[in-house]
Design a protein around this motif. Sequence first.
Motif, PDB file in Angstrom:
ATOM      1  N   LYS A  86       0.837  -1.201   0.000  1.00 13.81           N
ATOM      2  CA  LYS A  86       0.000   0.000   0.000  1.00 13.81           C
ATOM      3  C   LYS A  86       0.867   1.246   0.000  1.00 13.81           C
ATOM      4  O   LYS A  86       1.972   1.260   0.491  1.00 13.81           O
ATOM      5  CB  LYS A  86      -0.909  -0.010   1.212  1.00 13.81           C
ATOM      6  N   ASP A  87       0.316   2.284  -0.515  1.00 13.06           N
ATOM      7  CA  ASP A  87       1.047   3.535  -0.618  1.00 13.06           C
ATOM      8  C   ASP A  87       0.953   4.292   0.708  1.00 13.06           C
ATOM      9  O   ASP A  87      -0.006   5.027   0.934  1.00 13.06           O
ATOM     10  CB  ASP A  87       0.488   4.358  -1.773  1.00 13.06           C
ATOM     11  N   LEU A  88       1.951   4.097   1.566  1.00 10.79           N
ATOM     12  CA  LEU A  88       1.966   4.765   2.863  1.00 10.79           C
ATOM     13  C   LEU A  88       2.484   6.200   2.767  1.00 10.79           C
ATOM     14  O   LEU A  88       2.377   6.966   3.722  1.00 10.79           O
ATOM     15  CB  LEU A  88       2.833   3.968   3.842  1.00 10.79           C
ATOM     16  N   MET A  89       3.029   6.543   1.611  1.00 10.21           N
ATOM     17  CA  MET A  89       3.564   7.892   1.462  1.00 10.21           C
ATOM     18  C   MET A  89       2.457   8.949   1.573  1.00 10.21           C
ATOM     19  O   MET A  89       2.687  10.044   2.076  1.00 10.21           O
ATOM     20  CB  MET A  89       4.307   8.028   0.134  1.00 10.21           C
ATOM     21  N   LYS A  90       1.265   8.608   1.133  1.00  9.93           N
ATOM     22  CA  LYS A  90       0.150   9.547   1.242  1.00  9.93           C
ATOM     23  C   LYS A  90      -0.147   9.828   2.717  1.00  9.93           C
ATOM     24  O   LYS A  90      -0.346  10.980   3.114  1.00  9.93           O
ATOM     25  CB  LYS A  90      -1.088   8.971   0.552  1.00  9.93           C
ATOM     26  N   VAL A 107      -2.283  10.383  13.294  1.00  6.36           N
ATOM     27  CA  VAL A 107      -1.110   9.544  13.563  1.00  6.36           C
ATOM     28  C   VAL A 107       0.125  10.413  13.419  1.00  6.36           C
ATOM     29  O   VAL A 107       0.221  11.231  12.506  1.00  6.36           O
ATOM     30  CB  VAL A 107      -1.053   8.348  12.570  1.00  6.36           C
ATOM     31  N   LYS A 108       1.098  10.206  14.333  1.00  2.11           N
ATOM     32  CA  LYS A 108       2.328  10.983  14.288  1.00  2.11           C
ATOM     33  C   LYS A 108       3.190  10.543  13.109  1.00  2.11           C
ATOM     34  O   LYS A 108       3.170   9.388  12.691  1.00  2.11           O
ATOM     35  CB  LYS A 108       3.115  10.809  15.588  1.00  2.11           C
ATOM     36  N   GLU A 109       3.942  11.489  12.614  1.00  2.00           N
ATOM     37  CA  GLU A 109       4.826  11.251  11.464  1.00  2.00           C
ATOM     38  C   GLU A 109       5.783  10.078  11.715  1.00  2.00           C
ATOM     39  O   GLU A 109       6.010   9.246  10.839  1.00  2.00           O
ATOM     40  CB  GLU A 109       5.607  12.540  11.194  1.00  2.00           C
ATOM     41  N   ASP A 110       6.351  10.003  12.932  1.00  2.02           N
ATOM     42  CA  ASP A 110       7.295   8.927  13.256  1.00  2.02           C
ATOM     43  C   ASP A 110       6.651   7.543  13.180  1.00  2.02           C
ATOM     44  O   ASP A 110       7.306   6.572  12.818  1.00  2.02           O
ATOM     45  CB  ASP A 110       7.889   9.135  14.655  1.00  2.02           C
ATOM     46  N   VAL A 111       5.385   7.459  13.529  1.00  5.71           N
ATOM     47  CA  VAL A 111       4.662   6.184  13.468  1.00  5.71           C
ATOM     48  C   VAL A 111       4.531   5.737  12.012  1.00  5.71           C
ATOM     49  O   VAL A 111       4.764   4.567  11.683  1.00  5.71           O
ATOM     50  CB  VAL A 111       3.270   6.301  14.139  1.00  5.71           C
ATOM     51  N   ILE A 112       4.194   6.662  11.135  1.00  4.86           N
ATOM     52  CA  ILE A 112       4.073   6.342   9.705  1.00  4.86           C
ATOM     53  C   ILE A 112       5.432   5.930   9.149  1.00  4.86           C
ATOM     54  O   ILE A 112       5.539   4.950   8.402  1.00  4.86           O
ATOM     55  CB  ILE A 112       3.515   7.538   8.901  1.00  4.86           C
ATOM     56  N   LYS A 113       6.492   6.656   9.518  1.00  6.31           N
ATOM     57  CA  LYS A 113       7.839   6.300   9.054  1.00  6.31           C
ATOM     58  C   LYS A 113       8.212   4.889   9.511  1.00  6.31           C
ATOM     59  O   LYS A 113       8.821   4.133   8.760  1.00  6.31           O
ATOM     60  CB  LYS A 113       8.860   7.319   9.559  1.00  6.31           C
ATOM     61  N   GLY A 114       7.846   4.542  10.727  1.00  5.63           N
ATOM     62  CA  GLY A 114       8.105   3.185  11.226  1.00  5.63           C
ATOM     63  C   GLY A 114       7.352   2.138  10.430  1.00  5.63           C
ATOM     64  O   GLY A 114       7.889   1.071  10.108  1.00  5.63           O
ATOM     65  N   ARG A 118       9.009  -0.930   8.277  1.00  8.53           N
ATOM     66  CA  ARG A 118       8.615  -2.339   8.501  1.00  8.53           C
ATOM     67  C   ARG A 118       8.083  -2.955   7.212  1.00  8.53           C
ATOM     68  O   ARG A 118       8.376  -4.102   6.891  1.00  8.53           O
ATOM     69  CB  ARG A 118       7.585  -2.434   9.619  1.00  8.53           C
ATOM     70  N   LYS A 119       7.293  -2.191   6.461  1.00  8.73           N
ATOM     71  CA  LYS A 119       6.737  -2.687   5.203  1.00  8.73           C
ATOM     72  C   LYS A 119       7.854  -2.966   4.205  1.00  8.73           C
ATOM     73  O   LYS A 119       7.839  -3.972   3.509  1.00  8.73           O
ATOM     74  CB  LYS A 119       5.740  -1.672   4.632  1.00  8.73           C
ATOM     75  N   LYS A 120       8.837  -2.061   4.152  1.00  8.96           N
ATOM     76  CA  LYS A 120       9.982  -2.271   3.263  1.00  8.96           C
ATOM     77  C   LYS A 120      10.712  -3.566   3.628  1.00  8.96           C
ATOM     78  O   LYS A 120      11.075  -4.338   2.753  1.00  8.96           O
ATOM     79  CB  LYS A 120      10.958  -1.097   3.343  1.00  8.96           C
ATOM     80  N   ASP A 121      10.929  -3.786   4.943  1.00 10.23           N
ATOM     81  CA  ASP A 121      11.609  -5.000   5.382  1.00 10.23           C
ATOM     82  C   ASP A 121      10.803  -6.252   5.025  1.00 10.23           C
ATOM     83  O   ASP A 121      11.347  -7.229   4.525  1.00 10.23           O
ATOM     84  CB  ASP A 121      11.857  -4.971   6.898  1.00 10.23           C
ATOM     85  N   GLU A 122       9.495  -6.220   5.278  1.00 13.15           N
ATOM     86  CA  GLU A 122       8.630  -7.363   4.950  1.00 13.15           C
ATOM     87  C   GLU A 122       8.642  -7.634   3.454  1.00 13.15           C
ATOM     88  O   GLU A 122       8.769  -8.779   3.017  1.00 13.15           O
ATOM     89  CB  GLU A 122       7.173  -7.081   5.373  1.00 13.15           C
TER      90      GLU A 122
END
Length: 142
Positions: A86-90, A107-114, A118-122
């Motif tokens: 999914k496109d989490l960048m939006k 949601v805080k910016e740091d949570v989205i970055k995390g 995690r999605k990249k690693d998966e």
Amino acid sequence: TESLVHFCAYMLMSKRMTNSLEVTVRYTKDMYEKHNECGTCMWEDDNTRPKEFTIEIDKSQPLRKALESVCHEMVHVKQFATGQMKDLMKDLKLAKAGKPCSNGRMVKEDVIKGRIERKKDENAYSAIQATLAIVSARYRYI
């Protein structure tokens, strides 16, 4: 290349989904030198459940590595086409602007970055596993 794309698609997805996709493969010179990438996969239409993709492969790499790169990028085609990536960048952009994310929550910016990391690693792990399986199957198939 076309037969490898079809082979990967049939290994990774249903026949119905495979038949609904359009994948273009382009070979680019010095991609690894310039961008430190052997290949990329980009959707060309809708970012929710795209059906049109362009794969770019560095043509300066050895043939086997180029074929493995095509297999790897086909895993990303599957992930985009099935909605796994999914496109989490939006959501990140919305969080930076202090607006609710796509789920309606603040949601805080740091949570989205995390979540993105995690999605990249998966996705990287599943792409590696699937690439190895496809390459092994392809050599048995020949």
